[in-house]
Scaffold this active site. Sequence first.
Site, PDB file in Angstrom:
ATOM      1  N   GLU A  74       2.668  -6.609  13.513  1.00 20.05           N
ATOM      2  CA  GLU A  74       1.564  -6.677  14.492  1.00 20.05           C
ATOM      3  C   GLU A  74       0.977  -8.090  14.451  1.00 20.05           C
ATOM      4  O   GLU A  74       0.513  -8.611  15.444  1.00 20.05           O
ATOM      5  CB  GLU A  74       0.495  -5.640  14.123  1.00 20.05           C
ATOM      6  CG  GLU A  74      -0.595  -5.476  15.163  1.00 20.05           C
ATOM      7  CD  GLU A  74      -1.697  -4.519  14.706  1.00 20.05           C
ATOM      8  OE1 GLU A  74      -1.597  -3.943  13.612  1.00 20.05           O
ATOM      9  OE2 GLU A  74      -2.665  -4.373  15.470  1.00 20.05           O
ATOM     10  N   ARG A  77       0.814  -1.220   0.000  1.00 20.26           N
ATOM     11  CA  ARG A  77       0.000   0.000   0.000  1.00 20.26           C
ATOM     12  C   ARG A  77       0.848   1.271   0.000  1.00 20.26           C
ATOM     13  O   ARG A  77       0.383   2.333  -0.422  1.00 20.26           O
ATOM     14  CB  ARG A  77      -1.010  -0.039   1.147  1.00 20.26           C
ATOM     15  CG  ARG A  77      -2.091  -1.096   0.918  1.00 20.26           C
ATOM     16  CD  ARG A  77      -3.016  -1.231   2.110  1.00 20.26           C
ATOM     17  NE  ARG A  77      -2.368  -1.745   3.283  1.00 20.26           N
ATOM     18  CZ  ARG A  77      -2.229  -3.044   3.569  1.00 20.26           C
ATOM     19  NH1 ARG A  77      -2.743  -3.952   2.775  1.00 20.26           N
ATOM     20  NH2 ARG A  77      -1.604  -3.434   4.663  1.00 20.26           N
TER      21      ARG A  77
HETATM   22  P1  AMP Z   1       3.664  -2.399  11.647  1.00 22.46           P
HETATM   23  O1  AMP Z   1       4.959  -3.018  11.216  1.00 22.46           O
HETATM   24  O2  AMP Z   1       3.045  -3.134  12.792  1.00 22.46           O
HETATM   25  O3  AMP Z   1       3.796  -0.911  11.903  1.00 22.46           O
HETATM   26  O4  AMP Z   1       2.641  -2.604  10.461  1.00 22.46           O
HETATM   27  C1  AMP Z   1       2.625  -1.754   9.422  1.00 22.46           C
HETATM   28  C2  AMP Z   1       2.271  -2.435   8.131  1.00 22.46           C
HETATM   29  O5  AMP Z   1       1.275  -3.448   8.268  1.00 22.46           O
HETATM   30  C3  AMP Z   1       1.720  -1.416   7.208  1.00 22.46           C
HETATM   31  O6  AMP Z   1       2.292  -1.664   5.929  1.00 22.46           O
HETATM   32  C4  AMP Z   1       0.241  -1.615   7.215  1.00 22.46           C
HETATM   33  O7  AMP Z   1      -0.230  -1.598   5.903  1.00 22.46           O
HETATM   34  C5  AMP Z   1       0.020  -2.992   7.820  1.00 22.46           C
HETATM   35  N1  AMP Z   1      -0.874  -3.013   9.006  1.00 22.46           N
HETATM   36  C6  AMP Z   1      -0.540  -3.379  10.258  1.00 22.46           C
HETATM   37  N2  AMP Z   1      -1.574  -3.325  11.100  1.00 22.46           N
HETATM   38  C7  AMP Z   1      -2.608  -2.887  10.371  1.00 22.46           C
HETATM   39  C8  AMP Z   1      -3.970  -2.583  10.667  1.00 22.46           C
HETATM   40  N3  AMP Z   1      -4.483  -2.743  11.899  1.00 22.46           N
HETATM   41  N4  AMP Z   1      -4.747  -2.126   9.681  1.00 22.46           N
HETATM   42  C9  AMP Z   1      -4.236  -1.948   8.426  1.00 22.46           C
HETATM   43  N5  AMP Z   1      -2.979  -2.217   8.081  1.00 22.46           N
HETATM   44  C10 AMP Z   1      -2.160  -2.686   9.032  1.00 22.46           C
END
Ligand code: AMP
Length: 177
Positions: free
Chosen positions: A101, A64
Amino acid sequence: MTVKEPELIKSKIRDVPDFPREGIIFKDITTVLRDHEAFKHSVDLLAKHFEKQKIDYIAGIEARGFIFGSALAYKLGVGFIPIRKPGKLPSKTERISYDLEYGKDSLEIHIDAIEPGKRVLIVDDLLATGGTAEAAIKLVKKIGGVIIGIAFVVELEFLKGREKLPEDCKITRLISF
Ligand code: AMP
């Protein structure tokens, strides 16, 4: 620009419960993209923020981050560099693994994508726990890029992802939950 624009973008984000795993509320931005005004505002607001800064490249994080990042690169008149999931980039890459996550993942960048000292803005759609952004920052630095900042459309503040990012890395986000 009116103050209403971030609110319009926010109103177009769809919550999808239990995706991709139980307990995760996924912030779906496809409903922003399909709304021409909301998508345009997202890119325009980011461009407004960075138009006076010297930037050589936008590095977008798959997938994205490619959508917002490439539109922003076009608007700012700078090159676009993809940071991709493993095995997708055809030439020689640098790779890094990190925690998500919801799981584990890796990212890659072409080792010759950025000339040493070039100024790079990293773009992704959303900051959650910060693992992805942290990995992208390390990758860009590893191949000699100078990070001028990192930009997101959405920040999930309660996950405190920004605490994982280097203190000297300027974080920009349009909306938060
Ligand atoms: P993080 O590494 O946990 O900051 O996750 C970021 C990446 O995972 C981004 O590229 C987001 O597109 C996706 N992502 C993680 N959690 C979510 C969520 N709750 N909703 C949408 N996209 C998420």
